[in-house]
Design an enzyme around this catalytic site. Structure first.
Site, mmCIF file in Angstrom:
data_model
loop_
_atom_site.group_PDB
_atom_site.id
_atom_site.type_symbol
_atom_site.label_atom_id
_atom_site.label_comp_id
_atom_site.label_asym_id
_atom_site.label_seq_id
_atom_site.Cartn_x
_atom_site.Cartn_y
_atom_site.Cartn_z
ATOM 1 N NE ARG A 184 -4.781 12.705 -23.382
ATOM 2 C CZ ARG A 184 -4.384 13.975 -23.254
ATOM 3 N NH1 ARG A 184 -4.774 14.888 -24.108
ATOM 4 N NH2 ARG A 184 -3.576 14.330 -22.254
ATOM 5 C CD GLU A 232 -2.444 12.786 -30.413
ATOM 6 O OE1 GLU A 232 -1.667 13.105 -29.491
ATOM 7 O OE2 GLU A 232 -3.616 13.188 -30.481
ATOM 8 C CG HIS A 275 -2.062 16.813 -28.853
ATOM 9 N ND1 HIS A 275 -2.218 15.525 -28.394
ATOM 10 C CD2 HIS A 275 -2.434 17.608 -27.811
ATOM 11 C CE1 HIS A 275 -2.647 15.542 -27.148
ATOM 12 N NE2 HIS A 275 -2.780 16.816 -26.759
HETATM 13 P P1 NAD Z 1 -11.493 17.969 -15.646
HETATM 14 O O1 NAD Z 1 -11.072 16.827 -14.802
HETATM 15 O O2 NAD Z 1 -11.641 19.327 -15.029
HETATM 16 O O3 NAD Z 1 -12.867 17.623 -16.387
HETATM 17 C C1 NAD Z 1 -13.193 16.349 -16.886
HETATM 18 C C2 NAD Z 1 -14.683 16.128 -16.622
HETATM 19 O O4 NAD Z 1 -15.057 14.886 -17.256
HETATM 20 C C3 NAD Z 1 -15.026 16.001 -15.134
HETATM 21 O O5 NAD Z 1 -16.057 16.917 -14.809
HETATM 22 C C4 NAD Z 1 -15.486 14.553 -14.982
HETATM 23 O O6 NAD Z 1 -16.538 14.400 -14.019
HETATM 24 C C5 NAD Z 1 -15.995 14.270 -16.386
HETATM 25 N N1 NAD Z 1 -16.076 12.827 -16.669
HETATM 26 C C6 NAD Z 1 -15.270 11.836 -16.239
HETATM 27 N N2 NAD Z 1 -15.717 10.651 -16.701
HETATM 28 C C7 NAD Z 1 -16.821 10.907 -17.428
HETATM 29 C C8 NAD Z 1 -17.730 10.101 -18.154
HETATM 30 N N3 NAD Z 1 -17.587 8.766 -18.206
HETATM 31 N N4 NAD Z 1 -18.745 10.697 -18.787
HETATM 32 C C9 NAD Z 1 -18.914 12.056 -18.729
HETATM 33 N N5 NAD Z 1 -18.088 12.873 -18.046
HETATM 34 C C10 NAD Z 1 -17.049 12.309 -17.413
HETATM 35 O O7 NAD Z 1 -10.436 18.011 -16.848
HETATM 36 P P2 NAD Z 1 -10.148 19.229 -17.852
HETATM 37 O O8 NAD Z 1 -9.065 20.100 -17.317
HETATM 38 O O9 NAD Z 1 -11.450 19.846 -18.242
HETATM 39 O O10 NAD Z 1 -9.524 18.421 -19.081
HETATM 40 C C11 NAD Z 1 -10.331 17.524 -19.841
HETATM 41 C C12 NAD Z 1 -9.460 16.722 -20.803
HETATM 42 O O11 NAD Z 1 -8.892 17.593 -21.777
HETATM 43 C C13 NAD Z 1 -8.230 16.056 -20.170
HETATM 44 O O12 NAD Z 1 -8.554 14.807 -19.581
HETATM 45 C C14 NAD Z 1 -7.301 15.878 -21.338
HETATM 46 O O13 NAD Z 1 -7.523 14.604 -21.921
HETATM 47 C C15 NAD Z 1 -7.761 16.953 -22.322
HETATM 48 N N6 NAD Z 1 -6.719 17.977 -22.583
HETATM 49 C C16 NAD Z 1 -6.273 18.109 -23.857
HETATM 50 C C17 NAD Z 1 -5.285 19.058 -24.135
HETATM 51 C C18 NAD Z 1 -4.761 19.259 -25.553
HETATM 52 O O14 NAD Z 1 -3.670 19.802 -25.729
HETATM 53 N N7 NAD Z 1 -5.499 18.877 -26.583
HETATM 54 C C19 NAD Z 1 -4.759 19.856 -23.097
HETATM 55 C C20 NAD Z 1 -5.264 19.705 -21.795
HETATM 56 C C21 NAD Z 1 -6.261 18.757 -21.555
#
Ligand code: NAD
Length: 319
Positions: free
Chosen positions: A237, A266, A285
Site C-alpha cells: 500500500r 491513486e 497498481h
Molecule cells: P497477510 O495478512 O497474509 O499478511 C500480512 C502480514 O503483515 C501478517 O503476517 C501480519 O502479522 C503482518 N503485520 C501486521 N501488522 C504488522 C506490523 N505492524 N509490522 C509488521 N508486520 C505486520 O496479507 P497478504 O495476503 O500477505 O497481503 C499483504 C498486503 O498486500 C495486503 O494488506 C494488501 O495491502 C497488499 N496487496 C496488494 C495488492 C496489489 O495489487 N498491489 C494485492 C493484494 C494485496
C-alpha cells in the site's frame, strides 16, 4: 435483495462475468463511483461491494439498510471497519486470491531494478545497439541477487511466497512480523527486529497491511538506518512510504533504486515527487490484476456473500 457494486470496472473490465452475484439478488454494477455519489448509489441496498471506493462513518449513517460489505480486495483500509462493527455490519475481504500474482510481480519489479530490461530493450529498438562500437553495452549497473539479503516487512502470505522465490534466486531472507512462525525459520530465513532488518538488508520489500502502526514505516528516520545503496520494493500500500523522504533518498543516492506498484494517492498525482526521482520504477497498481487472480477474486467474493447469507460467514475482518 439489492446488491450494489460501487466500482466493478477494474475487477471486471469485460473479461469476467457478474452472473455468480446476479444469482444471489438484484445486482447493479457501477464501473466507478466518486465520493459524492457513494451514498446516493448505495441508497437502500443491503449488500455493498467496494474495491477502492471509501465507505466511512457518514456512509453508514446515511445508508441504514446495509447488512454486509464485501471488499473486492485483500487490503480493506478503504472501509471504516470499526464504524461498521459498531453498527453490527460484517466486512469481508478476499484474503488469498492474489498471493502468487503479487509475489510474482514483486520479484519482477526487483529484477527490473537489477537489469532494467524495459529500458535496455527500448534502447536497442531505437538503434543504440546498431550504432554501438562494442558487441554489448549496458546503461545501468547490473546486479546479481544471489548471496544478497532480502528484508521482508510483513511476513504473511505474500511475504512468505516472495521469500520462496527470492530463496530460489539464492537470496537470504530476514523477516519482520508481529507474529513469528517457528517452522518457517531455516538456514536462509530468519526473523529479525525492524532495526536489524533495516540495517542488514540489501533489498527491502513491504508486505504488511496499511494500519496506523505501519503508515509511513519507510520514512527519513528508518531510511537513515538502511544500508547505503539499498533497493526498496512496495507492492502493498502506498501510504506505507513517506514519498518526499524516499524521493530525497533516491536523489541523494542513499537508496539506489525503488520499484513501486502502489503510491499514496491513486491514480498517481502529477506532482508526486517519485515521478521525477532517480531510478524509480512505478507500475499502475497491477499486481493483483492477472485474469487468473481476478477470476479467483470474483469466485471468492460470490462465496463470501453466499456464506454470509447462509449464516456461515467467512473472511470477516471486523469480528
Ligand atoms: P497477510 O495478512 O497474509 O499478511 C500480512 C502480514 O503483515 C501478517 O503476517 C501480519 O502479522 C503482518 N503485520 C501486521 N501488522 C504488522 C506490523 N505492524 N509490522 C509488521 N508486520 C505486520 O496479507 P497478504 O495476503 O500477505 O497481503 C499483504 C498486503 O498486500 C495486503 O494488506 C494488501 O495491502 C497488499 N496487496 C496488494 C495488492 C496489489 O495489487 N498491489 C494485492 C493484494 C494485496
Amino acid at each position: 435483495m439489492k446488491i450494489v457494486v460501487l466500482d466493478g470496472y477494474t475487477l471486471n473490465p469485460g473479461d469476467l462475468s457478474w452472473d455468480g452475484l446476479k444469482a444471489l439478488g438484484d445486482v447493479v454494477v457501477y464501473d466507478r463511483t466518486s465520493a459524492e455519489k457513494t451514498i446516493e448509489r448505495i441508497g437502500d441496498a443491503e449488500i455493498v461491494f467496494t474495491n477502492k471506493t471509501v465507505i466511512d462513518q457518514e456512509v453508514f449513517a446515511s445508508c441504514p439498510n446495509i447488512k454486509f460489505i464485501g471488499v473486492l480486495a485483500t487490503g480493506y483500509n478503504v472501509v471504516d471497519v470499526e464504524a461498521a462493527k459498531a453498527k453490527g455490519i460484517p466486512v469481508a475481504n478476499i484474503p488469498t486470491y492474489g498471493t502468487t500474482a503479487v509475489s510474482q510481480i514483486t520479484i519482477a519489479l526487483l529484477l527490473e531494478v537489477c537489469h532494467h530490461i524495459g529500458e535496455h530493450s527500448r534502447s536497442v529498438l531505437k538503434g543504440d545497439w546498431t550504432n554501438c562500437p562494442d558487441w554489448c553495452y549496458w546503461n545501468y549497473p547490473l546486479i546479481e541477487l544471489a548471496g544478497k539479503t532480502l528484508g521482508i516487512i510483513g511476513f504473511g502470505r505474500i511475504g512468505q511466497a516472495t521469500a520462496k522465490i527470492a530463496q530460489a534466486l539464492g537470496m537470504k531472507v530476514l523477516a519482520f512480523d508481529s507474529y513469528e512462525i517457528e517452522e518457517l525459520k531455516s538456514d536462509t530465513l530468519q526473523y529479525a527486529s525492524l532495526d536489524e532488518l533495516l540495517a542488514n538488508s540489501d533489498v527491502i520489500s513491504l508486505h504488511c497491511p496499511l494500519f496506523d502502526s505501519t503508515k509511513g514505516i519507510v520514512n527519513k528516520n528508518n531510511i537513515a538506518k538502511m544500508k547505503d545503496g539499498v533497493i526498496i520494493i512496495n507492492t502493498s500500500r502506498g501510504p506505507l512510504i513517506v514519498e518526499e523522504d524516499l524521493a530525497e533518498a533516491l536523489n541523494s543516492g542513499k537508496v539506489y533504486g525503488v520499484a513501486l506498484d502502489v503510491v499514496s494517492s491513486e491514480p498517481i498525482k502529477a506532482d508526486n515527487p517519485l515521478l521525477t526521482a532517480k531510478n524509480c520504477i512505478i507500475t499502475p497498481h497491477i499486481a493483483w490484476a492477472p485474469k487468473e487472480s481476478r477470476s479467483r477474486l470474483m469466485d471468492i467474493a460470490v462465496d463470501n456473500l453466499t456464506k454470509f447469507l447462509a449464516n456461515t460467514p467467512v473472511n470477516i475482518v471486523n469480528k
